[in-house]
Motif scaffolding. Structure first.
Motif, PDB file in Angstrom:
ATOM      1  N   ASP A   1       0.824  -1.292  -0.101  1.00  0.00           N
ATOM      2  CA  ASP A   1       0.050   0.000   0.021  1.00  0.00           C
ATOM      3  C   ASP A   1       0.974   1.143  -0.042  1.00  0.00           C
ATOM      4  N   ALA A   2       2.054   1.022   0.534  1.00  0.00           N
ATOM      5  CA  ALA A   2       2.996   2.261   0.547  1.00  0.00           C
ATOM      6  C   ALA A   2       4.319   1.933   0.835  1.00  0.00           C
ATOM      7  N   VAL A   3       5.119   2.632   0.565  1.00  0.00           N
ATOM      8  CA  VAL A   3       6.825   2.575   0.477  1.00  0.00           C
ATOM      9  C   VAL A   3       7.100   3.497   1.819  1.00  0.00           C
ATOM     10  N   ILE A   4       7.802   2.632   2.749  1.00  0.00           N
ATOM     11  CA  ILE A   4       8.243   3.455   4.074  1.00  0.00           C
ATOM     12  C   ILE A   4       9.601   3.374   4.266  1.00  0.00           C
ATOM     13  N   LEU A   5      10.099   4.696   4.595  1.00  0.00           N
ATOM     14  CA  LEU A   5      11.540   4.836   4.604  1.00  0.00           C
ATOM     15  C   LEU A   5      11.923   5.747   5.744  1.00  0.00           C
ATOM     16  N   PRO A   6      12.256   4.947   7.033  1.00  0.00           N
ATOM     17  CA  PRO A   6      12.425   5.848   8.560  1.00  0.00           C
ATOM     18  C   PRO A   6      13.800   6.103   8.543  1.00  0.00           C
ATOM     19  N   SER A   7      14.573   6.543   7.741  1.00  0.00           N
ATOM     20  CA  SER A   7      15.959   6.909   7.627  1.00  0.00           C
ATOM     21  C   SER A   7      16.302   7.992   8.446  1.00  0.00           C
ATOM     22  N   LEU A   8      17.570   7.781   9.472  1.00  0.00           N
ATOM     23  CA  LEU A   8      17.887   8.971  10.345  1.00  0.00           C
ATOM     24  C   LEU A   8      18.519  10.102   9.386  1.00  0.00           C
ATOM     25  N   HIS A   9      19.201   9.781   8.232  1.00  0.00           N
ATOM     26  CA  HIS A   9      19.661  10.724   7.201  1.00  0.00           C
ATOM     27  C   HIS A   9      19.541  10.160   5.904  1.00  0.00           C
ATOM     28  N   GLU A  10      19.297  10.778   4.960  1.00  0.00           N
ATOM     29  CA  GLU A  10      19.247  10.411   3.569  1.00  0.00           C
ATOM     30  C   GLU A  10      19.814  11.596   2.379  1.00  0.00           C
ATOM     31  N   GLY A  11      20.176  11.330   1.421  1.00  0.00           N
ATOM     32  CA  GLY A  11      20.422  12.042   0.584  1.00  0.00           C
ATOM     33  C   GLY A  11      19.419  12.397  -0.289  1.00  0.00           C
ATOM     34  N   TYR A  12      19.204  11.641  -1.418  1.00  0.00           N
ATOM     35  CA  TYR A  12      18.172  11.847  -2.378  1.00  0.00           C
ATOM     36  C   TYR A  12      17.317  10.250  -2.675  1.00  0.00           C
ATOM     37  N   PRO A  13      16.855   9.744  -1.736  1.00  0.00           N
ATOM     38  CA  PRO A  13      16.495   8.358  -1.825  1.00  0.00           C
ATOM     39  C   PRO A  13      15.675   7.865  -3.098  1.00  0.00           C
ATOM     40  N   LEU A  14      16.153   6.947  -3.685  1.00  0.00           N
ATOM     41  CA  LEU A  14      15.490   6.531  -5.075  1.00  0.00           C
ATOM     42  C   LEU A  14      14.183   5.703  -4.863  1.00  0.00           C
ATOM     43  N   CYS A  15      14.312   4.884  -3.555  1.00  0.00           N
ATOM     44  CA  CYS A  15      13.057   3.923  -3.554  1.00  0.00           C
ATOM     45  C   CYS A  15      11.739   4.803  -3.327  1.00  0.00           C
TER      46      CYS A  15
END
Length: 353
Positions: free
Chosen positions: A255-269
């Motif tokens: 239903d959704a993609v989830i990305l709980p990162s503490l830091h990211e640049g430009y996430p492709l997912c």
């Protein structure tokens, strides 16, 4: 001839996929491409590149990674190649180990470095020693204004910076019309800085109110601690280093993609999710607020806040079918805006001008 240099290349993970897609786009624009890569690609990725007549050069000695031997040797190889066949442009993907050694003695051509991280000093993939060599670049390429500010502050860089957002492959035909699955999908490295322990706590909280919810974790890296983390829950499934075909099925089954990162640049997912009419739930770090902050397709939460993450997941599960459909349509609208072939070609041409 254009040279592309990277520590990794592959079909899963933003840091590996960026050089792959860069090579393919430049090749489609009519350039000859030679890819210098520290870690040998998988047979599948190697064949994919060979089929497009993209040459691959790996270190002649691929041992001693602890002392960065492959990167040191590959930098020498690149320099020697450039003496024989001087490239029109050299594009190094990521301001990291390989970039540092190449920039010590760069070839006599235009050199660009495309930053893939959030470029903050506390991140493990940031090497401040590279600052002294950045004067050997023609310009730095960054995916967003946020990363541009970080690069200038972290590396004290005063040279030219150009914006070149990342992009992803066009997915096969997909539709916004889908039966809800109550499944959330995480795609990325199994590193602690991806916030997976935060996600685990949030999901446990969510199950108390939405027991039909499920979570799929897909990626590579240190899976052992993830396995131990999720062993107690049958609602959590683990997919390690899955194929591109399997990954496509996982995108379409969530239903959704989830990305709980503490830091990211430009996430492709997140962009990959939008291309498949899937909304996203993500930490408001790095370029994420800049790209998704005002979009209906995105629910953004503070990094490290498991309760806010659980609330966002519950909100998406509990909303009406029409509200969810509107998120899906907005996701695809965003994808078409930033990921069209014409937009990518124009941005890439301008960045490497």
């Amino acid at each position: 001839m254009i040279y592309v240099a990277s520590d990794y290349v592959g079909e899963i993970g933003g840091g590996a996929k960026a050089p792959l897609l860069l090579c393919e786009r430049l090749r489609a624009m009519g350039h000859g491409i030679t890819l210098f890569v520290s870690a040998p690609p998988t047979p599948e990725t190697r064949k994919r590149l060979f089929d497009q007549d993209i040459k691959i050069v790996t270190p002649v000695v691929n041992v001693g990674s602890r002392w960065k031997v492959p990167q040191r040797i590959l930098a020498v190889q690149l320099y020697c190649y450039s003496l024989i066949d001087r490239p029109k442009v050299l594009c190094i993907v990521s301001l990291w180990t390989l970039a540092k050694y190449i920039l010590k003695y760069p070839p006599r051509t235009r050199v660009y470095v495309w930053e893939t991280t959030e470029a903050l000093p506390h991140i493990k993939s940031v090497d401040l020693a590279i600052s002294q060599y950045l004067c050997n670049t023609s310009a730095l390429l960054v995916p967003s204004k946020t990363i541009e500010m970080n690069v200038r502050a972290t590396y004290q860089y005063r040279g030219e910076i150009r914006i070149l957002p990342f992009w992803v492959e066009e997915p096969a035909a997909s539709s916004a019309n889908q039966q809800r699955t109550n499944n959330f999908l995480f795609v990325g490295r199994f590193d602690r800085d991806k916030g997976l322990d935060v996600l685990y706590r949030a999901f446990c909280s969510l199950l108390g109110k939405n027991p039909a919810a499920t979570l799929t974790l897909c990626g590579d890296g240190d899976a052992q601690w993830i396995t131990e983390l999720v062993a107690a829950h049958s609602s959590v499934s683990l997919k390690v280093a899955t194929s591109a075909h399997e990954l496509e099925k996982l995108f379409r089954a969530c239903d959704a993609v989830i990305l709980p990162s503490l830091h990211e640049g430009y996430p492709l997912c997140l962009l990959e999710a939008c291309g498949r009419f899937r909304p996203v739930i993500a930490s408001n770090v790095g370029s994420v607020p800049e790209v998704y902050g005002n979009r209906l397709c995105a629910l953004l939460v503070p990094p490290g806040n498991s309760q806010a993450l659980a609330d966002a997941m519950k909100k998406l599960l509990d909303e009406s079918s029409s509200a969810y459909a509107a998120r899906c349509l907005d996701a695809h609208d965003l994808f078409r805006l930033v990921n069209s072939t014409s937009a990518i070609t124009t941005q890439l041409t301008d960045a490497l001008a």
